[in-house]
Enzyme design. Structure first.
Site, PDB file in Angstrom:
ATOM      1  CG  HIS A 361      -1.778  -1.365   1.520  1.00  0.00           C
ATOM      2  ND1 HIS A 361      -1.255  -2.102   2.339  1.00  0.00           N
ATOM      3  CD2 HIS A 361      -2.767  -1.808   0.762  1.00  0.00           C
ATOM      4  CE1 HIS A 361      -2.019  -3.276   2.270  1.00  0.00           C
ATOM      5  NE2 HIS A 361      -2.879  -3.172   1.209  1.00  0.00           N
ATOM      6  CB  CYS A 362       2.416   3.612  -1.445  1.00  0.00           C
ATOM      7  SG  CYS A 362       1.891   2.954  -3.148  1.00  0.00           S
ATOM      8  CB  ALA A 363       2.445   2.519   3.729  1.00  0.00           C
TER       9      ALA A 363
END
Length: 404
Positions: A361-363
């Site tokens: 989730h790009c995190a």
């Protein structure tokens, strides 16, 4: 504005009746991009593309001036939503990522210190790492626990003389937790340190008041909980604060000067605007204000409570973050046993028409905290147009397929 909860319940039942269908695909990836959009958003983009077409600030004929007015009115309605004092404190960008880059790279100087959290999205983390490499910016982190809690005493201890900016995400796109902005801002301001908030997940879905919360810079994106088109976003900048520019060019104002205008918003809006997207964004924010952010939050937390209660009945499931819906945004990340989260998400879509997200989730920083930085997790995120039927179908499908 809907006046009370009773009015909202009537409105909600009428609105969601049109979304109940056995053939309907179920969209539960609203933390990435909200869908569907309110009908008024589609209409606003279509009408502006067909009936105007002019760029703001590029002409004194009627259509161009109508574009100017639209931009101003959109600033005005977003300023009202965020509690800003005046429209000129709202700057438009293509998304929150661009907004965060403008603030970080425009404010932090060589060797400055910045305090951020250990769960940041790449929109914040990557520009900070770039500044660390290229300007010697010193990054300090405050801890967010697995349940989303923070220790204010730890944050106070880390506000050393070298810290020139506190920058962190308001609501995690992995854990769903809300970081206490007002409390942290009070600590930072006691040492004259400004605060930048990434409100990508919260603007439109959670009450924000930049004055009461002590926010100096706030980045927002149009395509998530603001219910607008992709390619829209911006930031709030408190009057009196100064930033260097990230880019320069035409603004439609002060054309004779070889230098960028000094004052926002023109200073940061070089080049032709996404006026069609802004038309859709204004319609979306007007829609949100008619419904009421508190009503949207209440609906999403109602769905979240139903989702959490159902998920915990599934054997071998691990749910990340708090189990209390009152502490979260409308999203849940989870894994089921040793199952590959990508395979779970693909099967839900291909066989059942249920759209969720899998991965990091790009995190990656947030996933490192919960121990899923290698395989990621499944994330289901609700939006204003989801219904209890959508939640029940997801839960039923997971229960029926847990061992397949």
């Amino acid at each position: 504005m809907i006046s009370n909860n009773s009015d909202f319940e009537i409105f909600k039942n009428l609105l969601f009746a049109s979304f109940r269908s056995d053939d309907l695909k179920i969209y539960l990836d609203n933390s990435a991009t909200s869908y569907p959009k309110p009908e008024c958003v589609y209409d606003a983009v279509n009408v502006y593309m067909r009936e105007n077409g002019a760029s703001p600030g590029r002409g004194n004929y009627a259509n161009a001036m109508a574009s100017d007015k639209l931009v101003y009115e959109t600033r005005k309605t977003i300023a009202k939503l965020l509690g800003a004092k005046k429209p000129s404190e709202i700057v438009f960008t293509s998304n929150a990522t661009e907004a965060i880059n403008i603030v970080l790279k425009g404010y932090l100087k060589n060797g400055d210190g910045v305090l951020t959290s250990n769960i940041e999205h790449n929109a914040m983390w990557r520009p900070l790492k770039n500044l660390e490499n290229n300007r010697g910016v010193q990054i300090s982190y405050f801890s967010v626990a697995k349940d989303g809690k923070v220790d204010l005493d730890e944050i106070a201890d880390k506000l050393t003389e070298n810290i020139k900016l506190v920058a962190f995400v308001h609501g995690s796109n992995v854990l769903g937790n809300i970081i206490p902005v007002a409390e942290i801002s009070k600590l930072a301001h006691s040492k004259n340190i400004p605060v930048l908030i990434d409100a990508s997940q919260t603007a439109g879905a959670y009450p924000i008041n930049v004055i009461e919360d002590g926010i100096d810079f706030l980045a927002f994106t149009g395509h998530k909980s603001l219910l607008g088109p992709t390619g829209t976003g911006g930031f709030y900048i408190r009057s009196g604060l100064q930033l260097d520019t990230l880019k320069e060019g035409g603004t439609g104002s002060m054309a004779k000067s070889p230098f960028q205008p000094e004052l926002p918003p023109d200073r940061f809006e070089a080049g032709t605007m996404n006026i069609f997207g802004i038309a859709g964004l204004k319609a979306a924010v007007d829609y949100i204000q008619d419904i009421g952010v508190s009503n949207i939050l209440s609906h999403e937390r109602w769905l979240l409570d139903r989702l959490l209660c159902g998920l915990k009945e599934i054997p071998d499931i691990e749910i990340y973050g708090s189990m209390n819906p009152d502490e979260k945004l409308g999203l849940v990340s989870f894994n089921i046993g040793n199952n590959d989260p990508y395979k779970i998400a693909s099967k839900l879509d291909e066989e059942h028409g249920i759209m969720v997200r899998a991965g990091l989730h790009c995190a990656p920083q947030a996933h490192k905290i919960i121990g899923t930085d290698e395989k990621g997790a499944v994330r289901a995120s609700v939006g204003f147009f989801n219904t209890e039927e959508h939640i029940d179908l997801l839960l039923e499908t997971l229960q029926n397929n847990k061992n397949k």
